[in-house]
Design a protein around this motif. Structure first.
Motif, PDB file in Angstrom:
ATOM      1  N   GLY A  24      72.682  82.332  19.998  1.00 17.58           N
ATOM      2  CA  GLY A  24      71.229  82.282  20.093  1.00 17.58           C
ATOM      3  C   GLY A  24      70.810  80.855  20.361  1.00 17.58           C
ATOM      4  O   GLY A  24      71.589  79.925  20.155  1.00 17.58           O
ATOM      5  N   LEU A  25      69.587  80.665  20.812  1.00 14.21           N
ATOM      6  CA  LEU A  25      69.097  79.323  21.125  1.00 14.21           C
ATOM      7  C   LEU A  25      68.065  78.896  20.086  1.00 14.21           C
ATOM      8  O   LEU A  25      66.941  79.395  20.066  1.00 14.21           O
ATOM      9  N   HIS A  26      68.462  77.995  19.218  1.00 13.99           N
ATOM     10  CA  HIS A  26      67.545  77.426  18.243  1.00 13.99           C
ATOM     11  C   HIS A  26      66.462  76.638  18.981  1.00 13.99           C
ATOM     12  O   HIS A  26      66.739  75.975  19.988  1.00 13.99           O
ATOM     13  N   PRO A  27      65.229  76.674  18.497  1.00  9.79           N
ATOM     14  CA  PRO A  27      64.161  75.940  19.178  1.00  9.79           C
ATOM     15  C   PRO A  27      64.415  74.436  19.289  1.00  9.79           C
ATOM     16  O   PRO A  27      63.815  73.774  20.142  1.00  9.79           O
ATOM     17  N   GLU A  28      65.302  73.896  18.452  1.00 11.20           N
ATOM     18  CA  GLU A  28      65.535  72.452  18.467  1.00 11.20           C
ATOM     19  C   GLU A  28      66.710  72.027  19.334  1.00 11.20           C
ATOM     20  O   GLU A  28      67.130  70.862  19.272  1.00 11.20           O
ATOM     21  N   VAL A  29      67.250  72.918  20.171  1.00  8.79           N
ATOM     22  CA  VAL A  29      68.342  72.486  21.047  1.00  8.79           C
ATOM     23  C   VAL A  29      67.833  71.364  21.954  1.00  8.79           C
ATOM     24  O   VAL A  29      66.732  71.449  22.502  1.00  8.79           O
TER      25      VAL A  29
ATOM     26  N   THR B 132      79.973  73.039  19.092  1.00  6.90           N
ATOM     27  CA  THR B 132      80.289  73.128  17.664  1.00  6.90           C
ATOM     28  C   THR B 132      79.054  72.974  16.794  1.00  6.90           C
ATOM     29  O   THR B 132      79.153  73.079  15.571  1.00  6.90           O
ATOM     30  N   ASP B 133      77.912  72.751  17.393  1.00  7.95           N
ATOM     31  CA  ASP B 133      76.673  72.539  16.659  1.00  7.95           C
ATOM     32  C   ASP B 133      76.142  73.863  16.109  1.00  7.95           C
ATOM     33  O   ASP B 133      76.076  74.860  16.822  1.00  7.95           O
ATOM     34  N   ALA B 134      75.749  73.879  14.842  1.00  9.52           N
ATOM     35  CA  ALA B 134      75.257  75.106  14.212  1.00  9.52           C
ATOM     36  C   ALA B 134      73.992  75.632  14.875  1.00  9.52           C
ATOM     37  O   ALA B 134      73.681  76.829  14.778  1.00  9.52           O
ATOM     38  N   LYS B 135      73.249  74.768  15.558  1.00 14.41           N
ATOM     39  CA  LYS B 135      72.048  75.185  16.269  1.00 14.41           C
ATOM     40  C   LYS B 135      72.328  75.465  17.749  1.00 14.41           C
ATOM     41  O   LYS B 135      71.414  75.802  18.495  1.00 14.41           O
ATOM     42  N   GLY B 136      73.575  75.304  18.151  1.00 18.77           N
ATOM     43  CA  GLY B 136      73.940  75.505  19.544  1.00 18.77           C
ATOM     44  C   GLY B 136      74.009  76.967  19.927  1.00 18.77           C
ATOM     45  O   GLY B 136      73.997  77.862  19.070  1.00 18.77           O
ATOM     46  N   PRO B 137      74.141  77.243  21.217  1.00 16.17           N
ATOM     47  CA  PRO B 137      74.077  78.624  21.715  1.00 16.17           C
ATOM     48  C   PRO B 137      75.265  79.496  21.351  1.00 16.17           C
ATOM     49  O   PRO B 137      75.222  80.705  21.575  1.00 16.17           O
TER      50      PRO B 137
ATOM     51  N   GLN C 273      57.698  82.605  16.804  1.00 15.77           N
ATOM     52  CA  GLN C 273      57.134  81.534  17.611  1.00 15.77           C
ATOM     53  C   GLN C 273      58.229  80.682  18.250  1.00 15.77           C
ATOM     54  O   GLN C 273      58.115  80.268  19.411  1.00 15.77           O
ATOM     55  N   GLY C 274      59.285  80.429  17.490  1.00 13.43           N
ATOM     56  CA  GLY C 274      60.384  79.639  18.038  1.00 13.43           C
ATOM     57  C   GLY C 274      61.065  80.331  19.200  1.00 13.43           C
ATOM     58  O   GLY C 274      61.400  79.703  20.207  1.00 13.43           O
ATOM     59  N   LEU C 275      61.271  81.640  19.072  1.00 10.44           N
ATOM     60  CA  LEU C 275      61.871  82.393  20.168  1.00 10.44           C
ATOM     61  C   LEU C 275      60.986  82.345  21.408  1.00 10.44           C
ATOM     62  O   LEU C 275      61.470  82.129  22.521  1.00 10.44           O
ATOM     63  N   ASP C 276      59.681  82.529  21.214  1.00  8.78           N
ATOM     64  CA  ASP C 276      58.762  82.467  22.355  1.00  8.78           C
ATOM     65  C   ASP C 276      58.832  81.113  23.041  1.00  8.78           C
ATOM     66  O   ASP C 276      58.814  81.017  24.277  1.00  8.78           O
ATOM     67  N   ALA C 277      58.913  80.044  22.250  1.00  5.87           N
ATOM     68  CA  ALA C 277      58.969  78.702  22.818  1.00  5.87           C
ATOM     69  C   ALA C 277      60.244  78.489  23.620  1.00  5.87           C
ATOM     70  O   ALA C 277      60.228  77.883  24.710  1.00  5.87           O
ATOM     71  N   VAL C 278      61.361  78.981  23.091  1.00  3.53           N
ATOM     72  CA  VAL C 278      62.639  78.834  23.796  1.00  3.53           C
ATOM     73  C   VAL C 278      62.621  79.621  25.104  1.00  3.53           C
ATOM     74  O   VAL C 278      63.059  79.125  26.150  1.00  3.53           O
ATOM     75  N   LEU C 279      62.131  80.846  25.062  1.00  2.00           N
ATOM     76  CA  LEU C 279      62.075  81.663  26.272  1.00  2.00           C
ATOM     77  C   LEU C 279      61.186  81.011  27.324  1.00  2.00           C
ATOM     78  O   LEU C 279      61.523  80.982  28.518  1.00  2.00           O
ATOM     79  N   GLU C 280      60.058  80.463  26.903  1.00  2.00           N
ATOM     80  CA  GLU C 280      59.176  79.788  27.861  1.00  2.00           C
ATOM     81  C   GLU C 280      59.841  78.556  28.451  1.00  2.00           C
ATOM     82  O   GLU C 280      59.758  78.300  29.653  1.00  2.00           O
ATOM     83  N   ARG C 281      60.544  77.802  27.608  1.00  2.00           N
ATOM     84  CA  ARG C 281      61.197  76.576  28.080  1.00  2.00           C
ATOM     85  C   ARG C 281      62.236  76.874  29.163  1.00  2.00           C
ATOM     86  O   ARG C 281      62.355  76.136  30.133  1.00  2.00           O
ATOM     87  N   PHE C 282      62.953  77.970  28.986  1.00  2.00           N
ATOM     88  CA  PHE C 282      64.026  78.279  29.928  1.00  2.00           C
ATOM     89  C   PHE C 282      63.665  79.380  30.916  1.00  2.00           C
ATOM     90  O   PHE C 282      64.531  79.935  31.593  1.00  2.00           O
ATOM     91  N   GLY C 283      62.387  79.700  31.014  1.00  2.00           N
ATOM     92  CA  GLY C 283      61.894  80.591  32.061  1.00  2.00           C
ATOM     93  C   GLY C 283      62.380  82.017  31.970  1.00  2.00           C
ATOM     94  O   GLY C 283      62.743  82.612  32.988  1.00  2.00           O
TER      95      GLY C 283
END
Length: 336
Positions: A193-198, A224-229, A245-255
């Motif tokens: 998954g993509l954490h909003p702070e990647v 190896t990052d716990a917040k990594g994909p 909200q974090g998921l929405d932000a990630v999806l918007e960031r990556f189109g």
């Protein structure tokens, strides 16, 4: 004209094959090499989750989706197959699964389709020498690939495994040429998954950050990052209110409109839909280790369908609102 088209397609395969099959001899892979991560205009996508060394289960689900025939040859035409990582570990036949995927990459490309093998945390663990989840039978299958024999008393296949996953090894070269995340039309595919702070704003930067952990002298990265994909489980395991909200932000960031993930096995062995269809969980426990729950996700535009041995189930239909899903659950292990 048909002969010309055939010759053109053959030429394309020859030109792209070195990128898809990095097991070929030559210069070792480099972090700076660009890996393809964005595709558009794809009519049909089939996504398959974690395999964990069970090549027969993988073949069965590919036949279920109409992608290979009884002789394991590609029959998917222009379909794009996405395998979201974790082919390795827990089962004895990882090498056979790798070899199958390597061949299907070439066959699909020649037919106008594609096979997208994504990095999972277990592939990265193996390339970095973390063998916690490698079974003795799986390790022994690498015997014969080593440049130097196993040390006295060492497990059979240890040196062969190290050589095969190394920077210039058959599987290490190949895996390092693949991304962690791809976007096909409006869908992101990845292992965890993509954490909003990647720390990335583009897919290219995200994949480079993830692959940094696979190359010597590179800075620590997202592999190896716990917040990594490859590792993050928030969208699969926690309450939707915490991450909507974090998921929405990630999806918007990556189109993208949605995210399709493996890594976290669903509780009932069925494909899960959460966040109103913005998160789809496809690790159903395909391997025998996790119960052999065969399933694949089919995407045609905005129509999502689960493919099971007992039939097809519509998951998302354009114009129909999807309700909230419950967190996934399953065997939890630090390296899963």
């Amino acid at each position: 004209m048909s002969a010309f088209l055939s010759m053109t397609r053959t030429l394309c395969v020859l030109l792209v094959a070195p990128v898809l099959g990095a097991a070929a001899p030559g210069a070792p892979p480099r972090l700076e090499e660009v890996v393809e991560d964005t595709f558009s205009g794809v009519e049909r996508v089939v996504a398959v989750g974690d395999v964990h060394g069970d090549v027969e289960a993988l073949k069965e689900v590919l036949r279920l989706a109409g992608l290979i025939d009884a002789k394991d040859q590609w029959t998917g035409g222009k379909t794009h197959l996405v395998q979201t990582g974790d082919i390795a570990d827990r089962g004895a036949r990882t090498r056979e699964a790798f070899e199958l995927m390597m061949r299907l990459e070439r066959e699909a490309l020649a037919a106008g389709g594609r096979v997208h093998l994504l990095l999972g945390n277990h592939e990265v663990m193996n390339m970095r020498g973390d063998l916690r989840y490698v079974t003795p039978e799986e390790l022994a299958s690498f015997a014969g690939l080593e440049a130097t024999p196993d040390a006295p008393g060492a497990p059979k296949g240890l040196e062969g495994h190290r050589a095969a996953y190394g920077l210039e090894g058959r599987y290490g070269r190949w895996l390092r040429s693949h991304p962690a995340v791809v976007r096909i039309d409006g869908t992101l595919f990845l292992h965890g998954g993509l954490h909003p702070e990647v720390p990335a704003k583009t897919l290219g930067a995200l994949n480079r950050w993830t692959r940094q952990d696979l190359f010597p002298d590179a800075a620590p990265g997202g592999g190896t990052d716990a917040k990594g994909p490859l590792w993050f489980r928030g969208y699969a395991q926690e309450e939707e209110a915490l991450w909507s909200q974090g998921l929405d932000a990630v999806l918007e960031r990556f189109g993208a409109r949605r995210m399709v993930m493996g890594h976290t096995p669903t509780k009932d062995g069925r494909i899960g839909v959460r966040f109103g269809g913005r998160a789809v969980l496809i690790d159903t426990g395909l391997s025998t280790y996790y119960g052999r729950h065969l399933a694949a996700l089919e995407i045609r535009g905005d129509r999502l369908t689960a493919l099971y041995p007992d039939g097809r189930v519509s998951l998302l239909t354009p114009g129909v609102k999807q309700g909230a899903g419950k967190p996934a659950a399953g065997k939890a292990a630090s390296g899963r």
